[in-house]
Design a protein around this motif. Structure first.
Motif, PDB file in Angstrom:
ATOM      1  N   UNK A   1      -1.872 -18.269  21.006  1.00 35.15           N
ATOM      2  CA  UNK A   1      -2.847 -17.602  22.059  1.00 35.15           C
ATOM      3  C   UNK A   1      -1.965 -17.521  23.375  1.00 35.15           C
ATOM      4  N   UNK A   2      -1.223 -18.584  23.668  1.00 38.64           N
ATOM      5  CA  UNK A   2      -0.456 -18.348  24.871  1.00 38.64           C
ATOM      6  C   UNK A   2       0.437 -17.100  24.878  1.00 38.64           C
ATOM      7  N   UNK A   3       1.255 -17.102  23.754  1.00 37.97           N
ATOM      8  CA  UNK A   3       1.959 -15.784  23.458  1.00 37.97           C
ATOM      9  C   UNK A   3       1.306 -14.608  23.490  1.00 37.97           C
ATOM     10  N   UNK A   4       0.087 -14.480  22.956  1.00 37.10           N
ATOM     11  CA  UNK A   4      -0.823 -13.400  22.878  1.00 37.10           C
ATOM     12  C   UNK A   4      -1.265 -12.908  24.171  1.00 37.10           C
ATOM     13  N   UNK A   5      -1.546 -13.911  25.056  1.00 41.01           N
ATOM     14  CA  UNK A   5      -2.117 -13.571  26.436  1.00 41.01           C
ATOM     15  C   UNK A   5      -0.849 -12.927  27.171  1.00 41.01           C
ATOM     16  N   UNK A   6       0.305 -13.573  27.355  1.00 40.96           N
ATOM     17  CA  UNK A   6       1.552 -13.033  27.880  1.00 40.96           C
ATOM     18  C   UNK A   6       1.873 -11.691  27.365  1.00 40.96           C
TER      19      UNK A   6
END
Length: 475
Positions: free
Chosen positions: A169-174
């Motif tokens: 999720x963190x990588x997807x937001x960035x």
């Protein structure tokens, strides 16, 4: 910092990552007995409406290997889900990415791009099917899903699954801020500046306003736009590419022969007017596979986020529908771009400074052989349409990942406004660092997603077996 990011990017997207992604696709193809390829015609029939949804009463009563959460409920239609997925994947990679691959890897890169896409069919099928199977309802009663929810709800090692889900999720937001937004808006502003002389700030302001107006309505608003925009923009570009190929039809056999020759030769040269491209088979494979993945995003898992919002009674059927995105994106549009570049004879051409034409400039040169000065405008409009569709589609994917992290739907409104403002920043800034950073985030997204798909591959096979035995036969 720029040099560090460039090195990290090269390391992440090195042979190891490409082998991981391609190997996962090949493994799934074998495990699924090549059904994603064998049933491609059936999948296209589902998209076109030739195949109905069928009865899933047995599944809803608990029969079969597993019952999808929520049955046939969903936010949007299966077709709207596909067009939103396509909007996120059909972007500048179909124009700039193909041109870059065929310069750095030679014309043979196109063949490896197509072969990688066939393997990507199975990966896209599996990640989308799992996203629908393990989707859940948020506090608003709306269905949400994707690799982060699959890892949280379906991964056998629950604690590890939650950690991997949060990382994804963190990588997807960035990635949504970078590759999904800033790089796309910058491409629109740059192309309009070069072709029409419109300043980046004016273009950025208009694009920002449009993005905010659309994304404030959520997935239903986004899907309504993409439902009409994606077919129109794809048809617009396809007709232009076909015109280039048809008017250079005499060179097409030679161009196709060169693609196969350079894909399989230890070292070969391809030349245009005023220059030549000398590459090896390894170069063709590396750039063809990497740009193919960049174009269709099979293995990144982002498409599953949109698939989970579909109104569907069967995870498998939605998996089939979603995987056609790889077919339309790479096997159709990227192939037409590559053939237009190859048969127009522009590969190897150099600019006034003696540098090889690449990226947008190379594609403009190919279209200019048919459309003259209008070729630049045609390519610029194509980039604008593709990039804008990518921006609005990635907003939903990034928002779902953002909601997974913070668990509050109310925070998503702030994300939408922030996303719109970042669109303007991307249009007016130089983004060399952002490109490398976005590439890194894309690569990092793939790792937990591919781990999830491999660990749950036996579930994919069981669901597919049941669908083939019972549901598909009832259609």
């Amino acid at each position: 910092m720029a040099e560090i990011l460039k090195r990290v990017d090269a390391w992440i997207w090195g042979p190891g990552m490409l082998a991981f992604m391609l190997g996962t696709g090949v493994y799934l193809l074998i495990l699924l007995r090549f059904l994603p390829i064998r049933n491609l015609r059936y999948a296209l029939g589902c998209v076109m409406g030739w195949k109905k949804g069928g009865s899933c009463r047995k599944r809803q009563r608990g029969h079969g290997p597993g019952t999808p959460v929520g049955g046939a409920e969903g936010e949007i239609s299966a077709l709207s889900s596909l067009t939103t997925e396509l909007a996120a994947t059909i972007g500048i990679g179909n124009i700039v990415g193909v041109a870059t691959a065929m310069v750095l890897g030679g014309p043979g890169a196109l063949l490896w791009m197509i072969l990688a896409a066939f393997a990507g069919l199975s990966t896209k099928f599996a990640e989308s099917m799992l996203a629908v199977k393990y989707r859940t309802k948020n506090e608003s009663g709306r269905f949400v899903g994707g690799p982060m929810y699959t890892l949280e709800n379906g991964f056998p090692f629950r604690r590890l699954g939650k950690i991997l889900g949060c990382l994804y999720a963190i990588f997807a937001v960035l990635a949504s801020f970078g590759m999904g937004n800033m790089t796309q808006s910058n491409s629109i502003a740059s192309s309009f500046k070069e072709t029409f002389g419109i300043s980046e700030a004016k273009t950025g302001l208009i694009v920002t306003i449009l993005v905010i107006l659309i994304v404030l309505g959520g997935i239903r608003s986004i899907s309504k736009i993409t439902l009409y925009m994606v077919p129109c923009m794809a048809l617009f570009y396809i007709l232009g590419a076909v015109a280039v190929i048809v008017l250079h039809i005499g060179r097409l056999p030679q161009g196709v022969l060169e693609i196969f020759r350079m894909a399989c030769s230890r070292e070969a040269a391809a030349g245009g007017v005023g220059g030549a491209v000398v590459v090896s088979m390894q170069d063709a494979m590396r750039w063809g596979v990497s740009r193919g993945v960049f174009s269709n995003e099979a293995g990144l898992g982002a498409g599953g986020i949109t698939a989970a919002a579909a109104h569907t009674a069967s995870p498998v059927r939605q998996g089939y529908i979603s995987m056609t995105g790889v077919f339309f994106d790479t096997i159709v549009i990227c192939t037409l771009t590559g053939l237009a570049l190859s048969c127009s004879g522009v590969i190897g051409m150099r600019d006034a400074n003696g540098c090889l034409l690449n990226g947008t400039a190379l594609t403009i040169a190919a279209f200019s052989t048919v459309f003259g000065r209008m070729g630049g405008g045609f390519v610029s409009v194509g980039i604008a349409l593709f990039a804008f569709a990518t921006i609005i589609a990635w907003e939903y994917q990034g928002e779902c990942a953002f909601e997974f992290l913070f668990k509050k739907k109310t925070y998503c409104l702030a994300y939408r406004f922030l996303y719109g403002l970042i669109t303007f920043v991307g249009a007016v800034c130089t983004l060399d660092v952002v490109w490398d950073f976005s590439d890194i985030m894309n690569g990092l997204m793939a790792v937990p997603n591919l781990i999830c798909v491999l660990v749950l591959s036996h579930i994919v096979w069981k669901e597919l077996q049941y669908y083939e035995k019972y549901t598909k036969k009832s259609l």
